[in-house]
Design an enzyme around this catalytic site. Structure first.
Site, PDB file in Angstrom:
ATOM      1  N   GLU A   1       0.789  -1.241   0.000  1.00 38.78           N
ATOM      2  CA  GLU A   1       0.000   0.000   0.000  1.00 38.78           C
ATOM      3  C   GLU A   1       0.819   1.288   0.000  1.00 38.78           C
ATOM      4  O   GLU A   1       0.770   2.073   0.963  1.00 38.78           O
ATOM      5  CB  GLU A   1      -0.934   0.013   1.215  1.00 38.78           C
ATOM      6  CG  GLU A   1      -1.898  -1.145   1.280  1.00 38.78           C
ATOM      7  CD  GLU A   1      -2.879  -1.029   2.445  1.00 38.78           C
ATOM      8  OE1 GLU A   1      -2.665  -0.178   3.332  1.00 38.78           O
ATOM      9  OE2 GLU A   1      -3.873  -1.783   2.461  1.00 38.78           O
TER      10      GLU A   1
ATOM     11  N   GLU B   1      -5.645  -8.461   1.050  1.00 36.45           N
ATOM     12  CA  GLU B   1      -6.251  -8.116   2.349  1.00 36.45           C
ATOM     13  C   GLU B   1      -7.720  -7.776   2.143  1.00 36.45           C
ATOM     14  O   GLU B   1      -8.085  -7.105   1.168  1.00 36.45           O
ATOM     15  CB  GLU B   1      -5.585  -6.889   3.002  1.00 36.45           C
ATOM     16  CG  GLU B   1      -4.238  -7.144   3.599  1.00 36.45           C
ATOM     17  CD  GLU B   1      -3.619  -5.899   4.231  1.00 36.45           C
ATOM     18  OE1 GLU B   1      -4.363  -5.054   4.774  1.00 36.45           O
ATOM     19  OE2 GLU B   1      -2.389  -5.776   4.158  1.00 36.45           O
TER      20      GLU B   1
HETATM   21  C1  BGC Z   1      -2.723  -2.601   6.181  1.00 32.32           C
HETATM   22  C2  BGC Z   1      -2.728  -3.390   7.459  1.00 32.32           C
HETATM   23  C3  BGC Z   1      -3.759  -2.805   8.406  1.00 32.32           C
HETATM   24  C4  BGC Z   1      -5.123  -2.951   7.768  1.00 32.32           C
HETATM   25  C5  BGC Z   1      -6.286  -2.453   8.614  1.00 32.32           C
HETATM   26  C6  BGC Z   1      -4.094  -2.212   5.684  1.00 32.32           C
HETATM   27  O1  BGC Z   1      -4.065  -0.892   5.306  1.00 32.32           O
HETATM   28  O2  BGC Z   1      -1.969  -3.226   5.194  1.00 32.32           O
HETATM   29  O3  BGC Z   1      -1.441  -3.399   7.976  1.00 32.32           O
HETATM   30  O4  BGC Z   1      -3.724  -3.348   9.661  1.00 32.32           O
HETATM   31  O5  BGC Z   1      -5.143  -2.245   6.565  1.00 32.32           O
HETATM   32  O6  BGC Z   1      -6.215  -1.088   8.823  1.00 32.32           O
END
Ligand code: BGC
Length: 488
Positions: free
Chosen positions: A213, A403
């Site tokens: 990111e 994610e």
């Molecule tokens: C990140 C994580 C973070 C998650 C929730 C993403 O932006 O890669 O490290 O914990 O979002 O905020």
């Protein structure tokens, strides 16, 4: 759609994601040599509530407990993959700046190519913390022994203090030579570190993410008013500089990993190297307001598109006029990107503020009013189908959802969040024919949520911060059912 049609492709990767800073500490010696460590401990930051006051020392202790975590991921979640990251500062707590690497620069004096040769590698070997490398080898081997294909991220945010002193940058940027991603030196050092990881651990890794990111590092470090990420500055030109340097950094890292890892550790081939982009959906807060409509498109362009345009096309739109003038075209900086990692969480309502000044400072996100998570993020599953389609149609690379998850301390939303997003993802694969190769839920367990600490709970497992005991949330069962059947 009938039940039989709800399958995921054969060989689909099912897993969870974690990152080093967020989960490793909690037992044993803390790693205090990174910018993030300094940042969350700084008294001023705590006093002005830039950060929560929580520290990674209370974390899940994954550095010691990895084997039982992988067993849990395999046995209870039926995962066949895990996304984790390597902490740059653990490997190189001391500077590698004097390790000779040949650096070629382009006409604009940007780092263009970094050559880390055998000699440089020998010098790096003298500086690296061999115990840390060995432990990462054990961790990755343990994942594999539980049948989990490792996806390894090289940069999931913390960088060594010798490159970035976030407190000095916050207080007097001009007065420090440790400016992190604002300096091109950091790109050069990242190339060395990437080369080293690929050479030392390439025999057991086939799937890499260079950067996690880049937009979030740039936005939360250099643009947001709260200034909650290091170094907490608020200046659109620094935001853009950081974005630019991260895009170049992806390229040099990509080249080094390809060069130094030519060993096949699995059927995936020696090194599949991609970038992880956070892609969210943006809509005008008031669809009848021409300003809100304009700003929503603009934010979509800057936040979703800018980085991938740079990585895939060499388009560096530095004046943000949404056109790429000849001086902003740097096709020589395009080095490759084998897949796009998509992190998708939410939909955002963009509202024009109506102040003077830079357009990037003249908007805000309206507070979530509908279906909201603990974090105040809107739950909008259709957005996942939209962004994977968008990324694939535009850049034509396979997609991994690297994610997707929900902050849900009461454990009353996670099952719905997970199943509704997987429903949309399956449609993207089956109906829209987007080649999605895997899905990683964020996160395996509750962890240190950066500036906001432990109150924000994304985990499929709760973690008792004292005993380190992991307790399943309701979604564990459903994740397992879906992953083991490979269908909804
Ligand atoms: C990140 C994580 C973070 C998650 C929730 C993403 O932006 O890669 O490290 O914990 O979002 O905020």
């Amino acid at each position: 759609m009938s039940d039989r049609e709800r399958a995921f492709p054969e060989g689909f990767l099912w897993g969870t994601a974690i990152s080093s800073f967020q989960v490793e500490m909690g037992r044993g010696k803390p790693i205090d040599c990174t910018d993030w460590w300094a940042w969350v401990h700084d008294k001023t930051n705590i006093d002005v509530k830039r950060v929560s006051g929580d520290t990674p020392t209370n974390g899940p202790g994954f550095w010691e407990l990895y084997d039982q975590d992988f067993e849990m991921a395999k046995e209870e979640l039926a995962s066949n993959t895990i996304r984790l990251s390597i902490d740059w500062g653990r490997l190189f707590p001391e500077s590698t700046r004097d390790v000779d690497a040949k650096v070629r620069r382009d006409l604009w004096n940007n780092v263009w190519e970094v050559e880390v040769d055998k000699d440089a590698m020998d010098q790096l070997s003298k500086k690296v913390d061999h115990d840390a490398v060995e432990r990462y080898r054990e961790i990755i081997n343990s994942a594999k022994s539980h049948g989990l294909t490792p996806m390894v991220t090289l940069y999931h945010w913390p960088i060594p203090l010798w490159l970035h002193d976030p407190i000095a940058c916050r207080d007097d940027l001009a007065g420090t030579d440790k400016k992190g991603w604002l300096m091109q030196d950091t790109i050069v050092e990242f190339a060395k570190y990437s080369a080293y990881v690929a050479k030392e651990l390439g025999d057991i890794i086939d799937l890499y993410c260079t950067l996690n990111e880049p937009r979030i590092t740039s936005e939360h470090g250099y643009l947001t008013e709260r200034g909650e990420f290091p170094p907490g500055l608020n200046d659109p030109s620094l935001f853009l500089l950081c974005l630019k340097h991260l895009a170049i950094a992806h390229g040099v890292s990509y080249q080094q990993v390809k060069r130094w890892d030519q060993i096949e550790a699995s059927s995936l081939g020696p090194a599949t190297v991609g970038i992880v982009a956070v892609l969210q959906t943006y809509e005008p807060n008031d669809p009848k307001s021409p300003e809100d409509v304009w700003w929503a498109k603009y934010i979509d362009y800057v936040y979703n598109e800018w980085n991938l345009n740079a990585v895939f096309r060499g388009d560096y739109d530095m004046n943000l006029n949404q056109m790429v003038e000849p001086w902003e075209q740097m096709p020589h900086q395009v080095k490759g990107c084998d897949y796009i990692g998509v992190n998708y969480y939410s939909n955002w309502h963009v509202k024009h503020k109506g102040q003077e000044g830079h357009p990037l400072l003249d908007f805000e996100f309206a507070p979530c009013t509908g279906d909201c998570t603990d974090y105040g993020w809107e739950i909008h599953p259709k957005g996942l189908r939209h962004v994977v389609n968008w990324a694939y149609q535009r850049y034509r690379r396979p997609i991994y959802v690297t994610e997707n998850g929900v902050a849900d301390a009461k454990d009353d939303t996670r099952v719905r969040y997970l199943t509704s997003h997987l429903d949309e993802l399956q449609k993207a694969i089956q109906i829209d024919e987007v080649p999605v190769k895997g899905y990683y839920y964020w996160s395996l367990m509750d962890n240190m949520e950066w500036a906001d600490g432990y109150k924000v709970q994304f985990g499929l497992y709760r973690v008792d911060r004292k005993t380190k005991e992991r307790t399943p949330t309701k979604a564990v069962k459903i994740f397992r059912e879906i992953a083991s059947a490979n269908r909804l």
